[in-house]
Write an enzyme that holds these catalytic residues in place. Structure first.
Site, PDB file in Angstrom:
ATOM      1  N   GLY A 146      33.435  10.109  17.235  1.00 52.80           N
ATOM      2  CA  GLY A 146      33.610  10.626  15.879  1.00 52.80           C
ATOM      3  C   GLY A 146      34.031   9.523  14.929  1.00 52.80           C
ATOM      4  N   THR A 174      28.322   6.157  10.903  1.00 50.62           N
ATOM      5  CA  THR A 174      29.461   7.049  11.120  1.00 50.62           C
ATOM      6  C   THR A 174      30.762   6.273  11.275  1.00 50.62           C
ATOM      7  OG1 THR A 174      27.964   8.550  12.262  1.00 50.62           O
ATOM      8  CG2 THR A 174      30.318   8.919  12.585  1.00 50.62           C
ATOM      9  N   LYS A 199      31.443   1.983  29.806  1.00 48.09           N
ATOM     10  CA  LYS A 199      32.895   2.076  29.573  1.00 48.09           C
ATOM     11  C   LYS A 199      33.663   1.815  30.866  1.00 48.09           C
ATOM     12  CE  LYS A 199      32.032   5.370  25.848  1.00 48.09           C
ATOM     13  NZ  LYS A 199      31.779   6.817  25.598  1.00 48.09           N
TER      14      LYS A 199
END
Lengths: 436, 436
Positions: free
Chosen positions: A302, A13, A205
């Site tokens: 995304g 992706t 993160k």
């Protein structure tokens, strides 16, 4: 100058998105970076899979080591994820004097200290903006933009899957298990959702954010994580009734005793901006002693949002490789000889929607006159409110929202409406933007 | 290495804030920049005025040209504002080979093209993060963080005074003139408010944002500006009733025909995050083709928020002056030898507020038992909801919000509550943060 050559490890992706963005925006990117950036090689486990990107001009290989050992590659972009293989590839690339850009949060959170030490020895860059909060330039904001502050705390919605689940539970009164299944079907959640719903991904993160905020080593093993699996609809509803939203936050705070590093579902007051960050979107709230609270919001995952961060890192690498070091970033973002004199439109040629308010006599036919004038100027009405006249008055306010309209047409329409004898005074007009 | 010497032109609000932040955070800033940053000279029109900063160690002068001509000054920080004198000073500093940091939006919007051309010739940096949206690192975000994108449009609340006025009009149903007078009394608006309420100040900032977003020259003269002076309470209320807020936006959009540059009051859907940016706060929404919409929020003015941006620019200058150009920004924001091993607190030592939900028998004394246990662990209750038992049931849900509590105490209290025979099942607990 010859283009900077990039080797991409992993064409899934994010890899596909990166190839697409670099190709589609090649002109604009070169105007910013001062040099072309070209993907010449890429590795993929299955060379025959259908991809989201075209691969013409790119030499494909199933062996990523060919790329990190290729003397013709300037920068390696690591997008295969995971720990061991990724680490080995990145360390080999560094040993070979290549700059590295990675989106791999797990790799940086767990092995960053070692990787950065090696990179410093070799004098190469390792950039990782895409590792936290996808397309939001949060690493750059903290590491550079807030460099004058002592960071007091930060709190982030940094896992889109978890935020999607909590948003659906609140908006639609659905149960955790039910929404998780949908998230998996939509591709927002992995088949094994542990990393997302147990706070591991957010913990990776947070480890990175805390390190750059406070100047401490990366230490994922000290992050407290609690998942969102035990949150019930009941708690979501009670929280709402009390004026709170439940969000899965990564929180890092510097106290006198030490540093708090924790990921857990958290009630936060509804009126805070970050409480209104919904669905798969990410946001990070950073509070510095000088600047106060600042918030950074955008898509946290995304193909193209993540590619946006990868490419920004590539531009940073190229700017550092090739620009005058005294003037690394061009004053106006684009190289001085690449500033384009695109025409600025006169306001008459601008298209916006409009809010209009006018005062008209309360009698038949007036509204028809007004709408006839608008129609004659190609102006469509989106919504209309006509109020009853106030006691003892004969005129009524009419409020309209229009669809997109050329300013020139609107000016003419307003002049015609104001000329009607049944309309008194000026037409109040305010432009309207959906910002969608 | 010897400290980088800074000369500050103008010791008003932002100048004083800059001196204060550089002094207070000197250690942290040097750990980031790799070198000390010291203000050695400053100019002020009135040397005897009371200031918000101490000036020990700083040689003061009433003549700013002494500073831009001083061979011992490395970087000039221009904070006097205005056009002509500021321009002359900045150009002299550049001619003398000094780097320049400025917060002067008017100067950059009107004379930036000329200033940058001179700076490029001399190979010096001119940084201006503080010129737009105060402490929000929006210049850096667009110029570097979104460098992979074609920017489609941006829209910003970039004038705090105007936003304060519109927020007060909406929240308190007040009139424009009335709120403007208050803003002037509070120091949010100038005695001559034209720049703020007529969109000139926002126009200067929009000019800069559009230039770095689209790669076009600075051209303030082409910005369409409409002020907020004609907005009435009536329009604010009608907009609200239709689901919109009125915000004073600076909008730049790239269309096929050219670029739109406009500042005007704008209706925007209430549900957008930017519609909920209130008071003197600023926010900029930037939409890139790869990243989609991103938002940057924070204080747009004030001594220390603006100083935050000035100091970030100074750190950028120092990093570019002194670091290995191949590795300009340290991987973890702080220089590798300045990483501090501050302890990370075990979760038991963390303090948060809590949401608690438990199920108890609906009989006298149960609530007293629960609150007695909490009190014994120094846990104060902030809010409590006890529901009626559902039809035919004898147990009731009790929901409590607590004040800040040590996690260790909460663990012990919950264990004790769960041991009560009148309480069934587990206590649901979710941490609560006000993020204030």
């Amino acid at each position: 100058m010859k283009p900077v050559t990039v080797g991409v490890l992993g064409l899934g992706t994010v890899g596909g998105g990166t190839v697409n963005v670099l190709k589609r925006n090649a002109g604009e990117i070169a105007r910013r970076a001062g040099r072309e950036i070209v993907v010449t090689r890429a590795s993929a486990r299955d060379l025959n899979r259908t991809r989201i990107c075209a691969t013409d001009g790119i030499t494909l290989t199933a062996d990523p080591f060919e790329i990190v050992n290729d003397p013709d590659i300037d920068v390696v972009v690591e997008l295969i994820g995971g720990y061991d293989l990724a680490k080995q590839l990145v360390l080999t690339a560094i040993a070979n004097g290549k700059h590295v850009v990675t989106a791999n949060k797990a790799l940086i959170a767990l092995h960053g200290n070692e990787i950065f030490a090696e990179a410093s020895k070799k004098g190469v860059m390792v950039l990782f903006e895409a590792a936290v909060a996808g397309g939001i330039p949060i690493i750059k904001a903290i590491r550079e933009g807030l460099a004058g502050n002592r960071i007091k705390w930060l709190a982030g919605i940094i896992n889109g899957t978890g935020n999607f689940i909590l948003t659906e539970m609140r908006d639609k009164g659905r149960d955790f298990v039910d929404v998780l299944a949908e998230a998996q079907a939509l591709g927002y959640a992995e088949a094994d959702p542990t990393f997302d719903v147990e706070g591991i991904d957010a913990g990776h993160k947070l480890t990175i954010l805390a390190s750059i905020a406070f100047g401490i080593p990366l230490q994922f093993e000290k992050v407290f994580t609690e998942g969102i699996t035990k949150i019930t609809r009941l708690d979501v509803d009670y929280a709402e009734a009390l004026g709170y939203r439940i969000k899965n936050l990564g929180i890092a705070r510097k106290t006198e005793d030490g540093i708090e590093l924790r990921v857990h579902p958290t009630l936060i007051p509804k009126r805070r901006l970050i409480a209104n960050v919904d669905g798969v979107m990410n946001a990070v709230l950073v509070c510095g002693d000088a600047v106060g609270p600042t918030l950074y919001y955008g898509a946290g995952a995304g193909a193209e949002p993540t590619a946006s961060a990868v490419v920004a890192d590539l531009v940073d690498v190229v700017r550092a490789m090739t620009s005058d070091p005294e003037n690394r970033v061009p004053h106006l973002a684009f190289q001085a000889d690449a500033i384009a004199d695109i025409p600025v439109l006169p306001v008459e040629q601008i298209k916006t929607a409009y809010y209009l308010r006018l005062t008209a006599e309360d009698k038949p036919g007036v509204l028809a006159d007004v709408t006839r004038i608008l129609a004659a100027h190609n102006i469509s009405i989106e919504a209309l409110i006509q109020k009853e006249p106030p006691q003892g008055e004969t005129s009524v306010p009419i409020i309209m929202l229009t669809q997109l309209t050329l300013e020139k047409e609107m000016n003419a329409a307003i002049a015609a409406i104001e000329a009607l004898t049944t309309v008194s005074g000026k037409v109040a007009r305010i432009r309207l933007e959906t910002l969608g």
